[in-house]
Design an enzyme around this catalytic site. Structure first.
Site, PDB file in Angstrom:
ATOM      1  N   SER B  18       0.866  -1.176   0.000  1.00  0.00           N
ATOM      2  CA  SER B  18       0.000   0.000   0.000  1.00  0.00           C
ATOM      3  C   SER B  18       0.908   1.232   0.000  1.00  0.00           C
ATOM      4  O   SER B  18       1.951   1.223  -0.656  1.00  0.00           O
ATOM      5  CB  SER B  18      -0.929  -0.063   1.206  1.00  0.00           C
ATOM      6  OG  SER B  18      -1.888   0.959   1.162  1.00  0.00           O
ATOM      7  N   HIS B  45      -2.527  -1.075  -3.480  1.00  0.00           N
ATOM      8  CA  HIS B  45      -3.613  -0.114  -3.280  1.00  0.00           C
ATOM      9  C   HIS B  45      -3.273   1.143  -4.072  1.00  0.00           C
ATOM     10  O   HIS B  45      -2.178   1.672  -3.957  1.00  0.00           O
ATOM     11  CB  HIS B  45      -3.730   0.276  -1.808  1.00  0.00           C
ATOM     12  CG  HIS B  45      -4.097  -0.872  -0.928  1.00  0.00           C
ATOM     13  ND1 HIS B  45      -3.914  -0.848   0.428  1.00  0.00           N
ATOM     14  CD2 HIS B  45      -4.634  -2.084  -1.208  1.00  0.00           C
ATOM     15  CE1 HIS B  45      -4.323  -1.992   0.957  1.00  0.00           C
ATOM     16  NE2 HIS B  45      -4.760  -2.765  -0.020  1.00  0.00           N
ATOM     17  N   ASP B 138      -4.774  -4.441   5.752  1.00  0.00           N
ATOM     18  CA  ASP B 138      -4.956  -5.376   4.646  1.00  0.00           C
ATOM     19  C   ASP B 138      -3.688  -6.225   4.477  1.00  0.00           C
ATOM     20  O   ASP B 138      -2.576  -5.745   4.658  1.00  0.00           O
ATOM     21  CB  ASP B 138      -5.260  -4.594   3.365  1.00  0.00           C
ATOM     22  CG  ASP B 138      -5.768  -5.494   2.251  1.00  0.00           C
ATOM     23  OD1 ASP B 138      -6.279  -6.588   2.551  1.00  0.00           O
ATOM     24  OD2 ASP B 138      -5.655  -5.091   1.078  1.00  0.00           O
TER      25      ASP B 138
END
Lengths: 269, 193
Positions: B18, B45, B138
């Site tokens: 991310s 992401h 996540d």
């Protein structure tokens, strides 16, 4: 962890008892949603979920609604809508009457987006938008044309990015945290259940939109549905898919020509 | 399973990241040898669907073919795949990708957990999964699924991460096999078979 054979049993039940055929759905995604539903509805085991589905027709409605993905938004991928505005609608506008099919329309955000485009192109009055989904529950939402008010800011930005020049808030009335879209838009929308897996063609269309539905199907079923779309399109009709979906490698690809970088194809023979 | 781990057999390499993970990949990809014997799947992401140029940018960093996944693409060894923005990416038993536009997980679509869990079911112990820099949770459940299936798990050393939260969270929630800086990560990957 749910075994593959258990998913098979469940899918057989659904077909035998209710006539819903999910056997050609993408298995990874389907399985993930079954697992998710088990945990959402707190079934202690897969067997209990299966028992409930088999014996409680009212639970079936929830099951189908949760297993099929119903996430959608207005003016998603603004460049796609821009292409519809600038390249497709001017051509459709030469016809006396325009029929558009939103296949697998879910809660209808794309249908209303389209109705807005047609209105702005002065075509709405001679258009009909057929909105179909296998899921009666979501179609009720299409009928009402009511969406959460909190999403309107984002939708308005996407609308502008798609080339919209009007005041987006002019298309709905805000009340109690909801945005109710104008009847002028909804009265051109014809709503019906239609299952792409089992139902056949029901009309001839100038434009078919089926965006991010085929991703849930396996290759064979995708091919079958694409043939159904081909059979449902008039000559020189258009087919629009999601940004990561393709006609490439399908049985009908030679009958269509991609318009530009957007996933819009024109039927050429 | 143990034996596989010792040999570091890899049929698929997953890398999730991310915030702060792109610069790691920009450094890592040029260090990877050409002709990797397994596919690499990147789940990152990112903000919106407009920046499809990211796959071109990543491709410029490596001699290995690099592309953004389209629905039902086959998973081919030697290719580096990027999960498309705004879709979850799953892998089917017949080694093809499928996409999914269902709810965001940990505010993310693509979700690292979704891809890792799906790959764990298909590839079992022949899977290697690495989690990079990021500021949310996540990836941890996904790593746990990989681990449970007998695969190898690794995280970027949080001390070297621009956003240490994501790898750190994974380390505190499961026993990961390796903690790497970028150089170590590259040599580990280059030695996978």
């Amino acid at each position: 962890m749910i075994e593959e054979e258990n998913i098979d049993l469940l899918l057989n039940d659904l077909f035998d008892i209710y006539g819903y055929d999910f056997t050609r759905y993408s298995r990874a995604s389907l399985k993930r949603r079954v697992v998710r539903l088990c945990s959402l509805d707190k079934f202690p085991s897969f067997a209990e979920l299966r028992y409930r589905v088999r014996n409680d027709p009212s639970y079936l409605k929830r099951f189908v609604e949760e297993i099929t993905v119903n996430v959608t938004e207005m003016f998603r991928d603004p460049s796609f809508y821009k292409s519809l505005r600038e390249e497709v609608l001017p051509v459709l506008g030469t016809k006396p009457f325009i029929r558009i099919w939103h296949a697998g329309c879910s809660t209808g955000e794309e249908v209303y987006s389209m109705a807005i485009l047609l209105k702005e192109a002065n075509l709405l009055r001679r258009s009909l938008l057929y909105a179909t989904d296998l899921n009666p529950g979501v179609l009720e939402k299409v009928r009402k044309g009511i969406f959460p008010l909190g999403l309107m800011k984002q939708y308005s930005e996407s609308y502008i990015a798609s080339g919209g020049t009007h005041d987006f808030s002019g298309y709905y009335t805000a009340q109690y945290g909801q945005a109710k879209f104008d009847n002028e838009l909804s009265e051109k929308i014809i709503i019906s259940t239609h299952n792409l897996v089992s139902d056949s063609s029901f009309n001839e269309f100038d434009l078919i939109l089926c965006r991010n539905v085929l991703i849930y199907f396996d290759k064979d079923l995708q091919d079958r549905v694409l043939k159904l779309f081909d059979a449902s399109l008039g000559t020189l009709g258009y087919l629009a898919l999601g940004t990561k979906e393709t006609l490439k490698f399908s049985a009908i690809q030679n009958k269509f020509k991609q318009l530009n970088r957007e996933k819009i194809w024109k039927k050429i023979n | 399973m143990e034996e596989n781990q010792l040999k570091n057999t890899c049929e698929l390499l997953l890398i999730g990241g991310s915030a702060g993970s792109l610069e790691v990949l920009f450094k890592l990809l040029p260090l990877l040898r050409a002709g990797l014997g397994f596919p690499v799947v990147l789940v990152l992401h990112r903000r919106n669907s407009a920046d499809s140029s990211l796959s071109d940018l990543l491709a410029s960093k490596t001699p290995n073919p690099t592309r953004e996944v389209e629905d039902k693409d086959p998973v081919i060894p030697g290719t580096i795949y990027l999960a498309p923005a705004d879709y979850h990416l799953l892998i089917e038993h017949e080694r093809t990708f499928s996409l999914d536009y269902s709810e965001k997980i940990h505010f993310s679509r693509p979700s690292i957990d979704v891809t890792f869990e799906s790959a764990a079911e298909v590839y079992g112990s022949r899977l290697v999964a690495i989690l990079l820099s990021g500021a949310n949770e996540d990836g941890s459940e996904g790593l746990a699924a990989v681990k449970q299936a007998g695969g190898i798990t690794a995280v970027q050393n949080p001390d070297t991460a621009q956003m240490p939260f994501m790898p750190h969270y994974a380390m505190t929630h499961l026993h990961v096999d390796y903690v790497f800086d970028t150089i170590q990560m590259a040599s580990f990957i280059n030695e996978l078979e």
